[in-house]
Design an enzyme around this catalytic site. Structure first.
Site, PDB file in Angstrom:
ATOM      1  N   LYS A 273       0.844  -1.195   0.000  1.00 10.22           N
ATOM      2  CA  LYS A 273       0.000   0.000   0.000  1.00 10.22           C
ATOM      3  C   LYS A 273       0.884   1.251   0.000  1.00 10.22           C
ATOM      4  CE  LYS A 273      -3.992  -1.776   2.587  1.00 10.22           C
ATOM      5  NZ  LYS A 273      -4.998  -1.551   1.533  1.00 10.22           N
ATOM      6  N   ASP A 284      -7.830  -3.254  10.475  1.00 17.02           N
ATOM      7  CA  ASP A 284      -8.257  -4.224   9.461  1.00 17.02           C
ATOM      8  C   ASP A 284      -8.693  -5.567  10.066  1.00 17.02           C
ATOM      9  OD1 ASP A 284      -8.870  -4.545   6.793  1.00 17.02           O
ATOM     10  OD2 ASP A 284      -6.909  -5.396   6.269  1.00 17.02           O
ATOM     11  N   ASP A 343      -2.881  -7.470  -1.877  1.00 19.23           N
ATOM     12  CA  ASP A 343      -3.631  -6.562  -1.007  1.00 19.23           C
ATOM     13  C   ASP A 343      -5.129  -6.929  -0.947  1.00 19.23           C
ATOM     14  OD1 ASP A 343      -4.013  -4.495   0.737  1.00 19.23           O
ATOM     15  OD2 ASP A 343      -3.949  -2.905  -0.782  1.00 19.23           O
ATOM     16  N   GLU A 345      -6.442  -9.422   0.408  1.00 15.58           N
ATOM     17  CA  GLU A 345      -6.148 -10.567   1.274  1.00 15.58           C
ATOM     18  C   GLU A 345      -7.328 -10.995   2.143  1.00 15.58           C
ATOM     19  OE1 GLU A 345      -5.659  -7.524   2.118  1.00 15.58           O
ATOM     20  OE2 GLU A 345      -6.418  -7.521   4.170  1.00 15.58           O
ATOM     21  N   ARG A 347     -10.472 -11.507   1.544  1.00 16.46           N
ATOM     22  CA  ARG A 347     -11.315 -12.572   0.972  1.00 16.46           C
ATOM     23  C   ARG A 347     -10.625 -13.922   1.040  1.00 16.46           C
ATOM     24  NH1 ARG A 347     -11.544  -9.179  -4.506  1.00 16.46           N
ATOM     25  NH2 ARG A 347     -11.300  -7.556  -2.934  1.00 16.46           N
TER      26      ARG A 347
HETATM   27  N1  BES Z   1      -8.221  -3.713   4.216  1.00 16.12           N
HETATM   28  C1  BES Z   1      -8.383  -3.260   2.882  1.00 16.12           C
HETATM   29  C2  BES Z   1      -9.683  -2.473   2.667  1.00 16.12           C
HETATM   30  C3  BES Z   1      -9.823  -1.186   3.435  1.00 16.12           C
HETATM   31  C4  BES Z   1      -9.520   0.016   2.841  1.00 16.12           C
HETATM   32  C5  BES Z   1     -10.309  -1.181   4.709  1.00 16.12           C
HETATM   33  C6  BES Z   1      -9.672   1.205   3.528  1.00 16.12           C
HETATM   34  C7  BES Z   1     -10.469   0.001   5.405  1.00 16.12           C
HETATM   35  C8  BES Z   1     -10.146   1.202   4.811  1.00 16.12           C
HETATM   36  C9  BES Z   1      -8.377  -4.445   1.923  1.00 16.12           C
HETATM   37  O1  BES Z   1      -7.616  -5.522   2.319  1.00 16.12           O
HETATM   38  C10 BES Z   1      -7.813  -3.953   0.647  1.00 16.12           C
HETATM   39  O2  BES Z   1      -6.667  -3.620   0.618  1.00 16.12           O
HETATM   40  N2  BES Z   1      -8.626  -3.947  -0.401  1.00 16.12           N
HETATM   41  C11 BES Z   1      -8.209  -3.494  -1.668  1.00 16.12           C
HETATM   42  C12 BES Z   1      -8.740  -4.463  -2.692  1.00 16.12           C
HETATM   43  C13 BES Z   1      -8.180  -4.292  -4.054  1.00 16.12           C
HETATM   44  C14 BES Z   1      -6.711  -4.650  -4.065  1.00 16.12           C
HETATM   45  C15 BES Z   1      -8.944  -5.162  -5.012  1.00 16.12           C
HETATM   46  C16 BES Z   1      -8.768  -2.092  -1.893  1.00 16.12           C
HETATM   47  O3  BES Z   1      -9.873  -1.814  -1.429  1.00 16.12           O
HETATM   48  O4  BES Z   1      -8.062  -1.287  -2.494  1.00 16.12           O
HETATM   49 ZN    ZN Z   2      -7.306  -5.756   4.335  1.00 14.17          ZN
HETATM   50 MN    MN Z   3      -5.583  -5.338   1.720  1.00  9.20          MN
END
Ligand code: BES
Ligand code: ZN
Ligand code: MN
Length: 497
Positions: A273, A284, A343, A345, A347
């Site tokens: 990230k 998270d 990222d 992860e 799911r």
């Molecule tokens: N934990 C994040 C989602 C998240 C984002 C939670 C902001 C709380 C605040 C999740 O694991 C993630 O990184 N999702 C990605 C998915 C993408 C790579 C398909 C996302 O939302 O960018």
């Molecule tokens: Zn996450």
């Molecule tokens: Mn993630």
């Protein structure tokens, strides 16, 4: 560092004693109806203060008294003829709604600080709900502040039918305690709340009557949870699945299963990230936090239902043995997954825990909670969690529970065309579906791990688990969203009366 739970304010209920008002120290709170009607306590305060309440009613329309509307309050500081430091005048109609009563309680919590408070209210509706609002809002995460936080004073509520109010408050206080547990977990930094510390705090809930199993990496490997395990393989903290059992219902009845994403920190892994805001990824594990808080509430109020809570605890870190983009892993179900983005992860964690929950418990229903996608924040902001379901009855029951508890929840669609976005060239599926409809393709991924005939809800709580501004019942930070709604769903749909 040892776990130091944020203490809950203890609230006691007692019979109305008007003569106690003049001599009570700390703060005294009374209620005044917006139409100016006064109960016995208000009349006594009005008399002691030589008509201050009558004047307040006359001034209610002016802008200095803008807070004098249902659920709001106006304070009179250092009143003459009284020992108290302040009189907090709560504006509530006699037939207050539960929301107004909670709001008034929250307003009292905000002005109280650490002072003792005597609340004297004749006979308004929902005194227990007022107490709930006060208890929920009286939260601050001070575990890592070195200046000693002063002990909080006591809160006494005097009202008519005080025994009934106390009985009504008991299960609500169990919910508040569950929400505090959730908030503490979500607010805790990741160097303190490691997967091991998290599991230890859950194991300690055996003290309140839950049965808690902790599955270690070896056990997860023999269960063939290849998707969950690949997420944690780059971290020095061992992955774990914790199973919490509450069997308060009829023996043998299929339980409700609650499944939570517990990523104690999400760096994104090799698909790292960006740095800005990454510190927020301590939250998270919000889904796992809510599941844990609900289980705590159910145990504390001895719910007559069978509920099993399962959380997948992992840390998503980059390292020499982290999972790579392009790797193919095999889930417990047997389906293979091409990890396009490390990222995505959450799911991968949930699909194995959900499959395990169904194989082992054949649940009557399954609800998973996860801070799953940033896309749900784009879509719904911080007001509503995304609700995805394959079962209208269960879904509508949940939406109703959430509405009753004033926890925002909004149903989102599912559909085959979204599922098609998950096709992989080399495996059964890939773990991301591209930019369009990111929250829905995440839900479609999970749906592949829901058996036919299992009523299921997926709650994407990325926007509501932790927020940057105060809400009605919580200061900024972890909200405890979902504990009250899920507790109510259990009470209304899964409990033998
Ligand atoms: N934990 C994040 C989602 C998240 C984002 C939670 C902001 C709380 C605040 C999740 O694991 C993630 O990184 N999702 C990605 C998915 C993408 C790579 C398909 C996302 O939302 O960018
Ligand atoms: Zn996450
Ligand atoms: Mn993630």
């Amino acid at each position: 560092m040892p776990a130091k739970p944020t203490p809950m304010t203890k609230i006691t209920f007692e019979a109305l004693d008007i003569d106690a008002l003049a001599t009570a120290e700390g703060r005294v709170a009374i209620v005044l109806s917006p139409d100016g009607k006064m109960d016995a306590a208000a009349r006594r305060i009005n008399k002691l203060t030589r008509g201050a309440l009558e004047r307040m009613v006359r001034l209610a329309a002016s802008k200095d008294f803008a807070d004098f509307k249902p659920g709001g309050l106006v304070s009179i500081s250092v009143p003459a003829n009284m020992a108290a430091d302040a009189v907090d005048v709560v504006c509530l109609p006699r037939r207050a709604s539960t929301e107004e009563a909670r709001k008034a309680g929250a307003a009292l919590a905000k002005v109280r600080g650490t002072a003792d408070m005597l609340i004297a209210m004749g006979n308004i509706n929902h005194m227990a709900e007022l107490g709930f609002g006060l208890a929920m809002r009286d939260y601050g995460f001070n575990a890592h502040k070195t200046d000693a936080t002063p002990a909080k004073g006591s809160v006494r509520i005097m009202c008519t039918k005080h025994e009934e109010a106390a009985a009504a408050a008991a299960p609500l206080m169990a919910v508040a305690e569950g929400a505090f547990f959730t908030r503490d977990l979500i607010n805790e930094p990741a160097n303190v709340l490691t997967t091991t510390e998290f599991a230890d705090r859950l194991k300690a809930m055996e003290d309140i009557g839950l049965t808690v199993e902790v599955l270690d990496e070896e056990q997860l490997a023999s269960l063939r949870m290849g998707a969950l395990l690949c997420v944690g393989q780059g971290s020095d903290s061992p992955s774990k699945v914790v199973v919490m059992h509450w069997n308060g219902g009829t023996e043998g009845d299929a339980p409700l299963a609650l499944v939570g994403k517990g990523v104690v920190f999400d760096t994104g892994g090799i698909s790292l990230k960006p740095g800005a805001g990454m510190e927020d990824m301590t939250m998270d594990m919000g889904g796992a936090g809510v599941v844990s808080g609900v289980m705590r509430a159910l145990a504390l109020r001895k719910a007559k239902a069978n509920v099993v809570g399962l959380v997948g605890l992992v840390e998503n870190m980059p390292s020499g043995n982290a999972v790579r983009p392009g790797d193919v892993v095999t889930s417990m179900k047997g389906d293979t997954i091409e990890v396009i983005n490390t990222d995505a992860e959450g799911r991968l964690v949930l699909c194995d825990v959900m499959w395990y929950a169904q194989e082992r418990f054949k649940p009557a229903g399954m609800i998973d909670l996860a801070t799953l996608t940033g896309a749900i924040i784009v879509g719904l902001g911080h007001e509503n969690a995304g609700v995805f379901s394959n079962d209208d009855d269960l879904c509508n029951a949940f939406l109703k529970s959430a509405q009753t508890e004033h926890e925002g929840a909004w149903r989102m669609p599912l559909g085959k065309a979204y599922d098609d976005q998950l096709k992989s060239r080399i495996a059964d599926m890939k773990n991301v579906g591209g930019r369009p409809a990111g929250s829905i393709t995440a839900a479609q991924f999970l749906k592949r791990f829901v058996k036919d005939g299992t009523p299921w809800i997926h709650l994407d709580i990325a926007g509501v688990a932790s927020v940057k501004s105060d809400t009605m019942l919580a200061p900024k930070g972890a909200t405890g969203w979902g504990v009250a709604a899920l507790n109510r769903l259990v009470a209304d749909k899964f409990e033998s009366k």
